[in-house]
Design a protein around this motif. Structure first.
Motif, mmCIF file in Angstrom:
data_model
loop_
_atom_site.group_PDB
_atom_site.id
_atom_site.type_symbol
_atom_site.label_atom_id
_atom_site.label_comp_id
_atom_site.label_asym_id
_atom_site.label_seq_id
_atom_site.Cartn_x
_atom_site.Cartn_y
_atom_site.Cartn_z
ATOM 1 N N GLU A 1 0.913 -1.183 -0.015
ATOM 2 C CA GLU A 1 0.018 0.120 0.033
ATOM 3 C C GLU A 1 0.746 1.290 0.015
ATOM 4 O O GLU A 1 0.389 2.352 -0.886
ATOM 5 N N GLN A 2 1.951 1.423 0.678
ATOM 6 C CA GLN A 2 2.861 2.587 0.936
ATOM 7 C C GLN A 2 4.177 2.129 0.551
ATOM 8 O O GLN A 2 4.812 1.088 1.275
ATOM 9 N N LEU A 3 4.901 3.218 0.027
ATOM 10 C CA LEU A 3 6.350 3.145 0.131
ATOM 11 C C LEU A 3 6.903 4.449 0.814
ATOM 12 O O LEU A 3 6.447 5.527 0.126
ATOM 13 N N ILE A 4 7.424 4.533 2.097
ATOM 14 C CA ILE A 4 7.874 5.722 2.544
ATOM 15 C C ILE A 4 9.494 6.013 2.540
ATOM 16 O O ILE A 4 9.839 4.862 3.196
ATOM 17 N N LEU A 5 9.953 6.970 2.165
ATOM 18 C CA LEU A 5 11.405 7.023 2.091
ATOM 19 C C LEU A 5 11.506 8.478 3.029
ATOM 20 O O LEU A 5 10.829 9.337 2.984
ATOM 21 N N ALA A 6 12.555 8.450 4.011
ATOM 22 C CA ALA A 6 13.012 9.608 4.792
ATOM 23 C C ALA A 6 14.109 9.932 5.168
ATOM 24 O O ALA A 6 15.091 8.904 5.037
ATOM 25 N N ASP A 7 14.786 11.013 5.291
ATOM 26 C CA ASP A 7 16.081 11.654 5.365
ATOM 27 C C ASP A 7 15.919 12.497 6.582
ATOM 28 O O ASP A 7 15.479 13.530 6.457
ATOM 29 N N ASN A 8 16.233 11.903 7.772
ATOM 30 C CA ASN A 8 16.469 12.766 8.949
ATOM 31 C C ASN A 8 17.983 12.811 9.362
ATOM 32 O O ASN A 8 18.441 12.040 9.908
ATOM 33 N N PRO A 9 18.508 14.171 9.041
ATOM 34 C CA PRO A 9 20.068 14.175 9.324
ATOM 35 C C PRO A 9 20.211 14.477 10.777
ATOM 36 O O PRO A 9 20.758 15.460 11.176
ATOM 37 N N TRP A 10 20.129 13.441 11.715
ATOM 38 C CA TRP A 10 20.467 13.573 13.051
ATOM 39 C C TRP A 10 21.668 13.763 13.377
ATOM 40 O O TRP A 10 22.204 14.599 14.323
#
Length: 175
Positions: free
Chosen positions: A9-18
């Motif tokens: 149903e979903q593809l989620i890509l994330a970039d969190n530059p911690w």
């Protein structure tokens, strides 16, 4: 950038530059702390300490504003949409496209030559072949070296053909 959800149903890509964000905050705190510590002794150190705190803290803050950006890309099959969200110190933006307009994902490259050496950097892009948003849309603004952009592009392309179960393959059949 990482794949945080990969379902039919979903593809989620994330970039969190911690790491970059925390490093720059520590950079700012060290320079401001050292500068204020020097300024607190008074005398000639007052102006040097204030300059040190303002210049070092200011450079760290400017780098934080430039490099710390959160990006999230949501490909949502039930909603039929692609949502690209970007957030930085300066604000939040969200762009939405129709999933039906997405043809595929590619890796875009740029090459620079300096001192006789060639360096190639990459970033993933979404290719929309129809609709009002037709064209190439970068997933992230910055180019990078390494295999991350290719991995993200491959994940998007692998997710795209996974149509809903109601769609039947009408290819040739033999009896």
């Amino acid at each position: 950038m990482k794949i945080t959800r990969n379902t039919p149903e979903q593809l989620i890509l994330a970039d969190n530059p911690w790491f970059i964000g925390i490093s720059l905050i520590l950079f700012i705190l060290v320079f401001v702390g050292a500068g204020l510590g020097a300024a607190s002794t008074g005398g000639e150190n007052l102006w040097f300490g204030l300059f040190f705190a303002l210049a070092g803290g200011g450079m760290g803050f400017a780098a934080f504003c430039l490099f710390v950006r959160r990006v999230q890309v949501i490909l949502d099959r039930p909603g039929g949409s692609i949502v690209i969200r970007r957030q930085s110190v300066f604000g939040y933006s969200q762009v939405e496209h129709r999933l039906a307009d997405l043809s595929h994902a590619e890796v875009e490259s740029t090459t620079s030559r300096r001192e006789g050496r060639t360096r190639t950097l990459y970033r993933p892009v979404l290719v929309l072949d129809s609709g009002m948003s037709a064209g190439r849309h970068p997933v992230v603004e910055a180019y990078t070296n390494g295999g991350g952009p290719q991995r993200l592009s491959d994940a998007i392309n692998a997710w795209l053909p996974a149509e809903s179960p109601a769609k039947v393959d009408s290819g040739s059949q033999s009896a």
